[in-house]
Design a protein around this motif. Structure first.
Motif, PDB file in Angstrom:
ATOM      1  N   LYS A  19      -7.513  -3.545  -6.390  1.00 52.35           N
ATOM      2  CA  LYS A  19      -6.770  -2.919  -5.289  1.00 52.35           C
ATOM      3  C   LYS A  19      -6.983  -1.409  -5.243  1.00 52.35           C
ATOM      4  CE  LYS A  19      -2.686  -5.900  -5.374  1.00 52.35           C
ATOM      5  NZ  LYS A  19      -1.226  -5.811  -5.459  1.00 52.35           N
ATOM      6  N   GLU A  22      -9.233  -0.116  -2.529  1.00 51.91           N
ATOM      7  CA  GLU A  22      -8.583   0.051  -1.225  1.00 51.91           C
ATOM      8  C   GLU A  22      -7.787   1.362  -1.188  1.00 51.91           C
ATOM      9  OE1 GLU A  22      -9.221  -1.951   1.178  1.00 51.91           O
ATOM     10  OE2 GLU A  22      -7.755  -1.188   2.635  1.00 51.91           O
ATOM     11  N   ARG A  25     -10.197   4.090  -0.457  1.00 53.60           N
ATOM     12  CA  ARG A  25     -10.603   4.065   0.945  1.00 53.60           C
ATOM     13  C   ARG A  25      -9.533   4.715   1.833  1.00 53.60           C
ATOM     14  NH1 ARG A  25     -11.668   0.744   5.012  1.00 53.60           N
ATOM     15  NH2 ARG A  25      -9.905  -0.580   4.540  1.00 53.60           N
ATOM     16  N   ARG A  26      -8.288   4.331   1.581  1.00 52.11           N
ATOM     17  CA  ARG A  26      -7.213   4.839   2.443  1.00 52.11           C
ATOM     18  C   ARG A  26      -6.940   6.330   2.228  1.00 52.11           C
ATOM     19  NH1 ARG A  26      -3.380  -0.234   3.837  1.00 52.11           N
ATOM     20  NH2 ARG A  26      -5.076  -1.708   3.720  1.00 52.11           N
ATOM     21  N   PRO A 169      -1.684  -1.022  -1.794  1.00 49.53           N
ATOM     22  CA  PRO A 169      -2.326   0.271  -1.525  1.00 49.53           C
ATOM     23  C   PRO A 169      -1.587   1.115  -0.495  1.00 49.53           C
ATOM     24  CG  PRO A 169      -3.995  -1.425  -1.738  1.00 49.53           C
ATOM     25  CD  PRO A 169      -2.663  -2.131  -1.845  1.00 49.53           C
TER      26      PRO A 169
END
Ligand code: C5P
Length: 407
Positions: A19, A22, A25-26, A169
């Motif tokens: 996780k 992610e 990425r965010r 996330p």
């Protein structure tokens, strides 16, 4: 919201490590920069290549790596960040942090840092509930380490269920945003907030109750968002599976009447947000013993439930002459004519704002992660876009802060 912010992400061993990709990425979508430290345990679950590709930076693994040390050095690594995030945080790393050990790059950086530290614990429920882990976590929180999660849910191994899943996330990124909000973090300093959340349970007999499908996600997110802005926040929660938000004083209740008492006990406050799905009715007399079917072969009509009305907490708090919160906000769960019903409800309840959402089954609001709401105030109706419940909570908290600024 994370524009230019530098996050040092420490990835320790645990299946939840996937996780953290992610999370990277965010954070990057929001303009932040991520640099990773991967422990030996973490590297069993996620590769340096994946972390490096997503973060577009070097991934640091070894305390005694000549190249890494010449490149940046472990002290600088821990200081050049705005925040250090440990996600997933294993029971092992929490124990090492609590006792000040520094036997690898991750723990050395954590001991050397002068920046805020956020941990997102992830482990088997038995490990999370263990008195040793609880004591370690308590020590860390006392020292100012911020915690996000864990949440309740299915474990990767052996079909177990319990508290120990890493926070999602979205929630982790929202916590970072709250923490790094800088000036925003103090927006509600010296303000007091009361939030209700979750369903209520109304006993039919000792084993059965009337309830509803509220998950508590939205209410808990509002309490967390207000606390992040600095408000002294009390969350009165019906039975839910939500983790207690960090920095919030949580009062657990079961019934509407208990919720009312807890709310009145939490006054005075500057703002009250009633997001709980309070049962409108309860069985008139809860049976003392379990209701039973007639013995085999016997016949009798099924018991009929006589219901009586529960107190309306929102209307009670809104109607107080003395000590009425400056801002009282209700939530309305509607399945049809959402806006019309909500406009009428705001007046009927006497609250200042009403957040209306469509809970018809097709929309999937109850229990879901997203929410599409209308904010109804004395000035009119605003339609908000469909976003996560966390984002709704953030936006609502911001609006509350703006409004209280001039109060
Ligand atoms: O009337 P309805 O249940 O739709 O109103 C929703 C709003 O009223 C929510 O803010 C809820 O928390 C509050 N409420 C309450 N006490 C009740 C019923 C609803 O505070 N008994």
């Amino acid at each position: 919201m994370l524009d230019g912010k530098r996050i040092l992400l420490v990835v320790t061993g645990g299946i939840a490590a996937y996780k953290c990709l992610e999370v990277i990425r965010r954070v990057r979508e929001r303009g932040g920069h991520v640099r990773c430290i991967l422990t030996r345990g973490g590297a069993q679950f996620v590769t340096p290549l994946a972390l490096g590709a997503l973060s577009e930076d070097w991934v640091f693994q070894d305390l005694f790596s000549l190249t890494d040390e010449q490149e940046i050095g472990h002290i600088r690594l821990s200081r050049e960040a705005d925040v250090v995030l440990v996600a997933p945080a294993s029971a092992n790393v929490l124990a090492k942090m609590a006792s000040g050990q520094a036997d690898d790059l991750a723990t050395t950086a954590l001991l050397a840092t002068d920046k805020p530290v956020v941990v997102a614990p992830a482990m088997n429920p038995a490990m999370w509930e263990h008195p040793a882990t609880k004591a370690n976590m308590a020590v860390l929180e006392e020292r100012g380490v911020h915690r996000i999660g864990p949440a309740e849910g299915a474990m990767a191994e052996s079909g177990e269920w319990g508290m120990g899943r890493m926070a999602e996330p979205d929630a982790i990124v929202a916590a970072l945003e709250g923490l790094l909000g800088g000036a925003q973090a103090g927006l509600l300093k010296d303000r007091r907030a009361l939030v209700t959340s979750g369903p209520t349970h109304e006993a039919i007999d000792p084993v059965r109750f009337l309830a509803n499908r509220s998950s508590g996600k939205q209410g808990h997110a509002v309490a967390a968002a207000l606390a992040r802005l600095g408000a002294t926040t009390t969350l009165v929660s019906g039975p839910t599976h939500q983790p207690e938000p960090a920095g919030v004083n949580v009062v657990h209740v079961e019934t509407a009447r208990e919720m009312l008492d807890a709310c009145l006990g939490a006054l005075p406050v500057d703002v009250a947000v009633m997001a709980a799905a309070v049962a409108d009715w309860r069985p008139a007399d809860a049976a003392r013993a379990k209701l039973k079917k007639p013995a085999k072969g016997g016949k009798s009509a099924p018991p009929s439930l006589k219901l009586v009305e529960n107190p309306d907490i929102l209307a009670t708090v809104s109607g107080r002459n003395e000590g009425r919160p400056h801002l009282v906000i209700g939530f309305a769960a509607e399945t049809d004519a959402v806006v019309e019903n909500a406009v009428a409800k705001r007046r009927a309840k006497g609250c200042d704002w009403l957040v209306a959402n469509d809970v018809s089954a097709a929309v999937g609001t109850f229990g879901g992660d997203d929410n599409q709401v209308h904010l109804i105030t004395a000035d009119g109706v605003e339609e908000w876009p469909k976003v996560s419940k966390l984002a709704v909570a953030e936006r609502l908290a911001q609006r509350i802060a703006e409004t209280l600024k001039t109060a």
